[in-house]
Design an enzyme around this catalytic site. Sequence first.
Site, mmCIF file in Angstrom:
data_model
loop_
_atom_site.group_PDB
_atom_site.id
_atom_site.type_symbol
_atom_site.label_atom_id
_atom_site.label_comp_id
_atom_site.label_asym_id
_atom_site.label_seq_id
_atom_site.Cartn_x
_atom_site.Cartn_y
_atom_site.Cartn_z
ATOM 1 N N ARG A 1 -10.886 -5.395 2.834
ATOM 2 C CA ARG A 1 -9.658 -4.689 2.453
ATOM 3 C C ARG A 1 -8.710 -4.663 3.639
ATOM 4 O O ARG A 1 -9.071 -4.975 4.765
ATOM 5 C CB ARG A 1 -9.975 -3.248 2.018
ATOM 6 N N ARG B 1 -6.691 -8.024 7.921
ATOM 7 C CA ARG B 1 -7.789 -8.886 7.470
ATOM 8 C C ARG B 1 -8.073 -9.983 8.493
ATOM 9 O O ARG B 1 -9.224 -10.273 8.804
ATOM 10 C CB ARG B 1 -7.449 -9.508 6.120
ATOM 11 N N LYS C 1 1.695 -10.807 -9.191
ATOM 12 C CA LYS C 1 0.282 -10.771 -9.599
ATOM 13 C C LYS C 1 -0.276 -9.345 -9.590
ATOM 14 O O LYS C 1 -1.297 -9.077 -10.224
ATOM 15 C CB LYS C 1 -0.567 -11.677 -8.699
ATOM 16 N N ASP C 2 0.391 -8.422 -8.873
ATOM 17 C CA ASP C 2 -0.067 -7.028 -8.845
ATOM 18 C C ASP C 2 0.432 -6.215 -10.042
ATOM 19 O O ASP C 2 -0.070 -5.122 -10.311
ATOM 20 C CB ASP C 2 0.402 -6.329 -7.563
ATOM 21 N N CYS D 1 -6.172 -7.068 -12.266
ATOM 22 C CA CYS D 1 -6.376 -7.748 -10.984
ATOM 23 C C CYS D 1 -7.858 -7.967 -10.675
ATOM 24 O O CYS D 1 -8.213 -8.849 -9.899
ATOM 25 C CB CYS D 1 -5.750 -6.932 -9.857
ATOM 26 N N ARG E 1 -12.154 -12.866 -8.482
ATOM 27 C CA ARG E 1 -11.796 -14.253 -8.802
ATOM 28 C C ARG E 1 -12.202 -15.194 -7.668
ATOM 29 O O ARG E 1 -12.839 -16.234 -7.891
ATOM 30 C CB ARG E 1 -10.276 -14.355 -9.026
ATOM 31 N N ARG E 2 -11.839 -14.819 -6.445
ATOM 32 C CA ARG E 2 -12.186 -15.670 -5.295
ATOM 33 C C ARG E 2 -13.696 -15.769 -5.122
ATOM 34 O O ARG E 2 -14.235 -16.838 -4.831
ATOM 35 C CB ARG E 2 -11.532 -15.116 -4.026
#
Length: 526
Positions: A149, A155, A79-80, A244, A131-132
């Site tokens: 981040r 996190r 996805k990156d 992204c 997106r989230r």
Amino acid sequence: MKKLTIGTRGSDLALWQANHIKDELAAIGIEAEIKIIKTQGDKILNLRLDKLEGKGFFTKELEEELLGGTIDLAVHCLKDLPTTHPEGLIIAALPPREEASEYLLILKDCVDVSQKLSLKKGAMVGTSSNRRKAQLLGLRPDLEVEDLRGNVPTRIQKLRDEDYDAILIAKAGVKRLNLDVNDLHVEELETTEFIPAPAQGALAIQIRENDTELFDALQKLHDPDTAETVTVERKVLNLFEGGCHMPLGCYCKKENGKFEIWTSKAETADDFPERLFLRAESTEGLAEKIVDKFSKDRKKPAKVFISREIGEHSYFRRALENNNIEIEGRSLIRTFPIVTVLDQFILRHVDWVFFSSRNSVEYFFNLKPVLPKKTKFGVVGRGSEDALRKFGHIADFVGESGDITEVAEDFAQLVGGQQVLFPRAQDSLQSIQKSLPADAKIIDLPIYETVIEEDIDQSYADVLIFTSPSNVDAYFADNLLEPGQQVIAIGNSTGKKFDEMGVKYALPYSPDEIGLAEAVFGIEMR
């Protein structure tokens, strides 16, 4: 083959991924070592990801070393990776995909199971993903979303330090690092409810295009099924020309020989996301069809009728109003309790209570049942799950699709010879009960009845949504379909009514407000 050098970022998750591929290579007789490379995304930690310049800020430096010959392969989160590759590089293999769902990790004193996602009102959630954020605010507009981040353990530690009430994180990262999160409340967000990033949970092994010997060797690590589905997701991303930072979710899976794909897209992180579900026989032209459905020029319904009342702040209402679609919501039936006092004796040994509708939840708990602590709850779908939450309970089983046969089969696998109580409508079809194993102990409890309204007015909406077989009977006792009107049926039993009438209809993937919004958005106006 010579000893290979694997290039990777230095985060705990990236190192796990690189070591995993190193072990997979060792299993096929190829020796490798790991080289850590810092990327722009690792060096700049004070900016949101969407503020960083260009694309590939977690991959560019790895690709440069690959082109320069200082490493032989790079391991990436797929996805990156940008959807277009630098000249001279290719993705040689995609190993089997990890689960793509999300975890919402919540501090235990911020849990409120009566609310959607089990999160207290006004809670602060950490994520730097647009997106989230868009999908989260779509489900819970009362929440505050703040940037987050750092690598996965960092996190989670920020959450434990109470910088946030909850954080959103990929399930795959927590599982791969085998992190203990037992001190937190874990709410798993299924891919059908909270759509992941394109290719989330998938790894990519990138090599030089001219390294044909290595390409051939890596085919032993390649999973064609993963490649087939993530290729669709990444093509959708490519056609939208997004990176992204785009508020885009896309998830494809193959089920019973067909491709099922969910897409969520918002203009910005603060906008309500549009959602679409499609089912297709093949992947050919599928990404193009999805992108076309999101075209601003596409003709949408002007008005939608639904055979139940729709709350002012409901997800379905907000989704339609976001598209300037008028809603005509009115129930065509009335419900009445037929039990006013519950015999508590029958509840003494109940292992499961299964609800097949919102009404069955509400009428059952209005009887103030006293259940054993061991009792678990099953619900037919997310609508019933939300109703159960209002009474302070979390469902232990939630039906994932609108196909009652599939839901019944999944639930039957859990039950075995246990005792299951079914609070239900008097005229219920009892589809779940009929699918349970012979040794299951069924307690049948009719607690309410439905009465059809009389003299129901015709609707001239473009789309008619029917929530139950009773509502179909009520409406078509005096009315006919108008030319051009299209029908959406909630649940297989409602669909069967239209089969009997010879009427074509659409069936949402899930019989809840999200599924309904997806179904309306997928309607092709003639």
